[in-house]
Design an enzyme around this catalytic site. Sequence first.
Site, PDB file in Angstrom:
ATOM      1  CG  HIS A 157      50.886   7.529  25.527  1.00  0.00           C
ATOM      2  ND1 HIS A 157      51.135   6.184  25.630  1.00  0.00           N
ATOM      3  CD2 HIS A 157      51.711   8.123  26.424  1.00  0.00           C
ATOM      4  CE1 HIS A 157      52.069   5.977  26.533  1.00  0.00           C
ATOM      5  NE2 HIS A 157      52.433   7.139  27.032  1.00  0.00           N
ATOM      6  NE  ARG A 169      53.124   7.308  31.987  1.00  0.00           N
ATOM      7  CZ  ARG A 169      52.006   7.790  31.484  1.00  0.00           C
ATOM      8  NH1 ARG A 169      50.883   7.709  32.165  1.00  0.00           N
ATOM      9  NH2 ARG A 169      51.993   8.368  30.292  1.00  0.00           N
ATOM     10  CE  LYS A 173      55.646  13.907  29.320  1.00  0.00           C
ATOM     11  NZ  LYS A 173      56.575  13.168  28.452  1.00  0.00           N
ATOM     12  CE1 TYR A 213      55.480   5.691  27.593  1.00  0.00           C
ATOM     13  CE2 TYR A 213      54.762   4.838  29.707  1.00  0.00           C
ATOM     14  CZ  TYR A 213      55.332   5.839  28.955  1.00  0.00           C
ATOM     15  OH  TYR A 213      55.776   6.972  29.568  1.00  0.00           O
ATOM     16  CG  HIS A 251      58.313   6.636  33.598  1.00  0.00           C
ATOM     17  ND1 HIS A 251      57.316   7.557  33.873  1.00  0.00           N
ATOM     18  CD2 HIS A 251      58.336   6.532  32.248  1.00  0.00           C
ATOM     19  CE1 HIS A 251      56.778   7.971  32.741  1.00  0.00           C
ATOM     20  NE2 HIS A 251      57.378   7.370  31.742  1.00  0.00           N
ATOM     21  NE  ARG A 303      53.270  11.628  31.117  1.00  0.00           N
ATOM     22  CZ  ARG A 303      52.101  11.725  30.505  1.00  0.00           C
ATOM     23  NH1 ARG A 303      51.029  12.132  31.184  1.00  0.00           N
ATOM     24  NH2 ARG A 303      51.983  11.418  29.225  1.00  0.00           N
TER      25      ARG A 303
END
Length: 308
Positions: free
Chosen positions: A279, A256, A185, A288, A253, A162
Amino acid sequence: MSLAVSPQARDALQAWLETARALKGQSDNTEAAYRADVLGFILFMTGYRGDAQGLGALARISTTDMRAFMAHLRGQGASPRSMARKLSAVKSFYRFLADREGFEPTAVLSARAPKFQKKLPRPLTEDAARAMIDSVGDQGREDWIGARDAAVVTLLYGSGLRISEALGLTGADLPLGDSLRIRGKGGKERIVPVLRVARNAVETYLRLCPYEMTPGAPVFRGQRGGPLNPRLVQKVTAAARMQLGLPATATPHAMRHSFATHLLQAGGDLRAIQELLGHASLSTTQAYTSVDQVHLMKVYAAAHPKAG
């Protein structure tokens, strides 16, 4: 406005946020959004029902009240996606209250979120991804800035980072090796590969960068030496895509997304790609990746232990 919230409701809100952080490891930004969403709900009910919303009042929320809340959001111009997110936060809060306070949450949990079309990511082709990296490197007014931008975008595509993760690298992460430990995250750590082309791009930038690289300093610097602003990466990518005639979906993004898609197209395992991207859910990884259904089923057939 928070004065309209009773101390009991405020304490319950804080306890819910702390529990969610402990269980899910959610980020500060996510916690702030949840707090704002639930606080907005409580404040609306205060005005709508004409009294401060303590725990007793919150326990008496009806289906009619929930319809009024959703109508209020719609009247404020909230998008269906935003309304769904806010309602999801309120429902999560009420599940917590149901367990802790013995609330009957049916009226809240039965509220329906508006339907919306999820925007699927649109990755670039391999040629377009390479062209994007080259073009981004040509945008800088100074050689070191062009090298910096190329290094950042190469990491997005070559390691599936990211923007925040790439810009979060510090001198302590140098020199880059074959892999890199990333804290993503929710504080979740993962190991990502660093291709030679990405290492070379970073090394080229470091040779040209006019600022000293200490262990605690950010690797990627702005023109005056401070941390690089992610908006500048978005800006230079926008200029590159216009130069190349690429669609507006060709964002940082999207690099990615492209990392994940190209790995899967090459026969990569979906769960391995999930780990590389950081994820929590395999379904997120599927969203994705942009591959045809036939290829996806072939990957499943080859990888699933019960297939064949």
